[in-house]
Every structure is written in structure tokens, then in C-alpha cells.
Design a protein around this motif. Structure first.
Motif, PDB file in Angstrom:
ATOM      1  N   MET A   1      61.052 -21.931 -52.104  1.00  0.00           N
ATOM      2  CA  MET A   1      60.122 -22.928 -51.576  1.00  0.00           C
ATOM      3  C   MET A   1      60.714 -24.330 -51.642  1.00  0.00           C
ATOM      4  O   MET A   1      60.499 -25.156 -50.743  1.00  0.00           O
ATOM      5  CB  MET A   1      58.821 -22.890 -52.374  1.00  0.00           C
ATOM      6  N   SER A   2      61.465 -24.627 -52.690  1.00  0.00           N
ATOM      7  CA  SER A   2      62.047 -25.962 -52.828  1.00  0.00           C
ATOM      8  C   SER A   2      63.113 -26.233 -51.779  1.00  0.00           C
ATOM      9  O   SER A   2      63.442 -27.400 -51.534  1.00  0.00           O
ATOM     10  CB  SER A   2      62.643 -26.120 -54.224  1.00  0.00           C
ATOM     11  N   LEU A   3      63.655 -25.191 -51.177  1.00  0.00           N
ATOM     12  CA  LEU A   3      64.693 -25.346 -50.155  1.00  0.00           C
ATOM     13  C   LEU A   3      64.151 -25.154 -48.747  1.00  0.00           C
ATOM     14  O   LEU A   3      64.914 -25.144 -47.788  1.00  0.00           O
ATOM     15  CB  LEU A   3      65.836 -24.347 -50.403  1.00  0.00           C
ATOM     16  N   SER A   4      62.839 -25.016 -48.614  1.00  0.00           N
ATOM     17  CA  SER A   4      62.222 -24.774 -47.319  1.00  0.00           C
ATOM     18  C   SER A   4      61.689 -26.079 -46.735  1.00  0.00           C
ATOM     19  O   SER A   4      61.556 -27.097 -47.423  1.00  0.00           O
ATOM     20  CB  SER A   4      61.074 -23.767 -47.457  1.00  0.00           C
ATOM     21  N   SER A   5      61.368 -26.012 -45.457  1.00  0.00           N
ATOM     22  CA  SER A   5      60.684 -27.131 -44.823  1.00  0.00           C
ATOM     23  C   SER A   5      59.186 -26.983 -45.034  1.00  0.00           C
ATOM     24  O   SER A   5      58.703 -25.931 -45.476  1.00  0.00           O
ATOM     25  CB  SER A   5      61.000 -27.168 -43.328  1.00  0.00           C
ATOM     26  N   GLN A   6      58.435 -28.028 -44.723  1.00  0.00           N
ATOM     27  CA  GLN A   6      56.990 -27.981 -44.895  1.00  0.00           C
ATOM     28  C   GLN A   6      56.378 -26.907 -44.008  1.00  0.00           C
ATOM     29  O   GLN A   6      55.464 -26.195 -44.432  1.00  0.00           O
ATOM     30  CB  GLN A   6      56.382 -29.352 -44.583  1.00  0.00           C
ATOM     31  N   ALA A   7      56.881 -26.761 -42.794  1.00  0.00           N
ATOM     32  CA  ALA A   7      56.348 -25.740 -41.886  1.00  0.00           C
ATOM     33  C   ALA A   7      56.617 -24.342 -42.417  1.00  0.00           C
ATOM     34  O   ALA A   7      55.751 -23.458 -42.342  1.00  0.00           O
ATOM     35  CB  ALA A   7      56.972 -25.920 -40.498  1.00  0.00           C
ATOM     36  N   GLU A   8      57.821 -24.111 -42.964  1.00  0.00           N
ATOM     37  CA  GLU A   8      58.150 -22.789 -43.495  1.00  0.00           C
ATOM     38  C   GLU A   8      57.332 -22.473 -44.734  1.00  0.00           C
ATOM     39  O   GLU A   8      56.967 -21.311 -44.968  1.00  0.00           O
ATOM     40  CB  GLU A   8      59.643 -22.726 -43.828  1.00  0.00           C
TER      41      GLU A   8
ATOM     42  N   PRO B   1      54.631 -15.540 -44.807  1.00  0.00           N
ATOM     43  CA  PRO B   1      55.558 -16.481 -45.444  1.00  0.00           C
ATOM     44  C   PRO B   1      57.014 -16.122 -45.172  1.00  0.00           C
ATOM     45  O   PRO B   1      57.359 -14.951 -45.025  1.00  0.00           O
ATOM     46  CB  PRO B   1      55.213 -16.357 -46.928  1.00  0.00           C
ATOM     47  N   SER B   2      57.860 -17.143 -45.109  1.00  0.00           N
ATOM     48  CA  SER B   2      59.293 -16.938 -44.920  1.00  0.00           C
ATOM     49  C   SER B   2      59.930 -16.600 -46.255  1.00  0.00           C
ATOM     50  O   SER B   2      59.704 -17.292 -47.261  1.00  0.00           O
ATOM     51  CB  SER B   2      59.947 -18.201 -44.346  1.00  0.00           C
ATOM     52  N   LEU B   3      60.730 -15.531 -46.266  1.00  0.00           N
ATOM     53  CA  LEU B   3      61.373 -15.123 -47.508  1.00  0.00           C
ATOM     54  C   LEU B   3      62.574 -15.990 -47.836  1.00  0.00           C
ATOM     55  O   LEU B   3      62.959 -16.102 -48.996  1.00  0.00           O
ATOM     56  CB  LEU B   3      61.798 -13.655 -47.422  1.00  0.00           C
ATOM     57  N   TRP B   4      63.175 -16.595 -46.817  1.00  0.00           N
ATOM     58  CA  TRP B   4      64.327 -17.463 -47.054  1.00  0.00           C
ATOM     59  C   TRP B   4      64.378 -18.518 -45.957  1.00  0.00           C
ATOM     60  O   TRP B   4      64.179 -18.194 -44.786  1.00  0.00           O
ATOM     61  CB  TRP B   4      65.632 -16.669 -47.081  1.00  0.00           C
ATOM     62  N   PRO B   5      64.608 -19.773 -46.274  1.00  0.00           N
ATOM     63  CA  PRO B   5      64.627 -20.817 -45.237  1.00  0.00           C
ATOM     64  C   PRO B   5      65.793 -20.641 -44.273  1.00  0.00           C
ATOM     65  O   PRO B   5      66.876 -20.189 -44.660  1.00  0.00           O
ATOM     66  CB  PRO B   5      64.755 -22.111 -46.059  1.00  0.00           C
ATOM     67  N   GLU B   6      65.544 -20.978 -43.023  1.00  0.00           N
ATOM     68  CA  GLU B   6      66.621 -20.907 -42.037  1.00  0.00           C
ATOM     69  C   GLU B   6      67.745 -21.889 -42.369  1.00  0.00           C
ATOM     70  O   GLU B   6      68.922 -21.554 -42.259  1.00  0.00           O
ATOM     71  CB  GLU B   6      66.065 -21.189 -40.635  1.00  0.00           C
ATOM     72  N   VAL B   7      67.370 -23.093 -42.759  1.00  0.00           N
ATOM     73  CA  VAL B   7      68.338 -24.106 -43.176  1.00  0.00           C
ATOM     74  C   VAL B   7      67.878 -24.657 -44.517  1.00  0.00           C
ATOM     75  O   VAL B   7      66.742 -25.122 -44.652  1.00  0.00           O
ATOM     76  CB  VAL B   7      68.455 -25.255 -42.147  1.00  0.00           C
ATOM     77  N   ALA B   8      68.747 -24.579 -45.521  1.00  0.00           N
ATOM     78  CA  ALA B   8      68.382 -25.060 -46.852  1.00  0.00           C
ATOM     79  C   ALA B   8      68.158 -26.565 -46.832  1.00  0.00           C
ATOM     80  O   ALA B   8      69.041 -27.336 -46.448  1.00  0.00           O
ATOM     81  CB  ALA B   8      69.475 -24.697 -47.854  1.00  0.00           C
TER      82      ALA B   8
END
Length: 261
Positions: free
Chosen positions: A20-27, A33-40
């Protein structure tokens, strides 16, 4: 297999916080829920320093924790020694009153405690945050049990050699309670670092708040930037988490030596 799955269940909230700390607000608010952000989004960690005075609040938390630990070790060890080894009138009744504090919710005496500190001019000060936490009924009981577990022959031998009660406490018995002192120290560190209610009541200026209160203020009234909040929480919990992992055996040994389960 069951142990592995159980360990994963315990670690998963921590891993989810990292993601979550590496995700965007939308993600962070997407469904599913997104399991991993597309871009950290490493910039979330830098944003924390723009939202709150993180370095100053971190320093205040360190000072508050150190002062609370020193007070607890000094006062609780002396009180525990007095209740365990000294005989004085009303000791049993006084101990019962002290232990009865454990049965009273902290919210009950929050307002009187606030009024006392306010009358002393302790609002928005470090000592105002620290003062109510320098003594605890649990710490007194823990140290009392530790002193009760020591053999009386040591006390008698020291008295024959001419030791007074303070020398007996400081030079003979206290060094033998190191496991319980270590447990009290670590438990107090965790309590002081994570204490939210009292500092939230007594501090109103962001520059005078400990870190845990600063993190609480990151939650907005209508919306919250969860990635930034998770990034700040990770940086705040890292020191005590590392300390507890390294010293958790001392906590177990200290409680075992004191007879607590």
C-alpha cells in the motif's frame, strides 16, 4: 504446511502495508484491490516529510520514550523492592490500591489527569506527556514478583556485612533482576512509543506532538491519502519492530523469572 500458512497469515498485514505504501491513491482504493502496484510510488515516503514535521515528531517520540523508560525502571523497581522486601504498616492495603489501578480504564481518570497537568503548565510539553507514564501498577507488580523470587539468604548475608536497605537494593538484589528489568524496559518502550490517547489530548501543536499523534492527523476528515499514511506508519514502526524482534527473548525470560504467564 499448517505452520507455513499460519506464518503467512501473521506476516500478510505487514506485507500489505508495504504494498500500500508503494501504491497510488487510485490503486489503494480500487475494487478489487491491487496486489502489487504497477509503478512503485517511492515518492510517498518523501511526501510524508511535507505533510507532517516527521523528523521533529520522531525526535519527540524518542525523548518521551527514553524518559518514560527511565522513570518506570527507577520508580517501579524501588516500589517493587519495598513491597517485596520491606515490612511497613499498611503495605498490603497500599499494594491492593496500587494493583486496583489495573482494573480501572484509563479513560476514567483522563480528565482529572488533564486538569492536573494543565494547572502545572504542562500542555504541549514533553514532560506533560511523560509525567503520567513514569510509574505503572503493572511495572510495580512485575518487579515485586522478581524481588520475591530472590533467596532471603542473600539479604541476610548482606545485612551481616553491614549493608543498609538502599545498598541491599542497589548493589545486591537489583542486579539479580536483570531479566525482569529487561522485560519492563521493552514493554515500556512499546507502550510509550505507541501511546496515542494521552498525547492526543494534551498536545495541540504539530511541532510538539509525538509521532503517533502526527500519524493520526494524517487522516483527513473526508478523505485520506492511504499510501502516504502507510509509508509514514512503516517508518514510525520500524525502530520498535526491529527492537522487539531482537529482544523478544528477553521479554519472555523476564516474565518467566517473575512468575507471570
Amino acid at each position: 504446511m499448517m505452520l507455513m500458512s499460519g506464518g503467512f497469515v501473521m506476516v500478510f498485514p505487514f506485507l500489505w502495508q508495504i504494498m500500500m505504501s508503494l501504491s497510488s491513491q487510485a490503486e489503494s482504493m480500487s475494487v478489487p484491490p491491487s496486489l502489487w502496484p504497477e509503478v512503485a510510488q517511492w515518492g510517498n515516503y518523501a511526501t510524508v516529510f511535507d505533510r507532517v514535521p516527521f523528523a521533529r515528531q520522531f525526535l519527540i517520540s524518542v525523548v518521551v520514550t527514553i524518559l518514560t523508560v527511565v522513570g518506570q525502571v527507577i520508580f517501579c523497581s524501588m516500589a517493587g523492592y519495598a513491597f517485596a522486601r520491606l515490612r511497613f504498616w499498611g503495605s498490603g492495603a497500599i499494594l491492593a490500591i496500587v494493583l486496583s489501578i489495573l482494573m480501572v480504564p484509563t479513560q476514567v481518570y483522563l480528565i482529572p489527569q488533564y486538569q492536573i497537568v494543565q494547572s502545572l503548565g504542562g500542555l504541549n510539553t514533553i514532560w506533560g506527556i511523560v509525567l503520567p507514564g513514569v510509574f505503572s501498577a503493572f511495572g510495580t507488580f512485575l518487579m515485586r514478583q522478581a524481588f520475591l523470587g530472590l533467596p532471603h539468604e542473600l539479604e541476610e548475608a548482606a545485612r551481616i556485612d553491614g549493608a543498609n536497605p538502599f545498598q541491599l537494593f542497589w548493589r545486591v538484589l537489583l542486579p539479580l533482576t536483570k531479566p525482569s528489568l529487561s522485560a519492563l524496559t521493552i514493554i515500556t518502550i512499546l507502550f510509550a512509543w505507541n501511546n496515542l490517547l494521552w498525547p492526543l489530548v494534551i498536545t495541540t501543536d504539530a511541532a510538539d506532538m509525538p509521532l503517533v499523534v502526527g500519524l493520526a492527523n494524517l487522516q483527513g476528515q473526508y478523505t485520506t491519502d492511504y499510501p502516504v499514511l502507510m509509508a509514514a506508519s512503516l517508518m514510525a514502526m520500524a525502530p520498535v519492530l526491529l527492537l522487539f524482534i531482537l529482544l523478544q527473548r528477553r521479554v519472555v525470560d523476564g516474565l518467566a523469572h517473575s512468575g507471570l504467564k
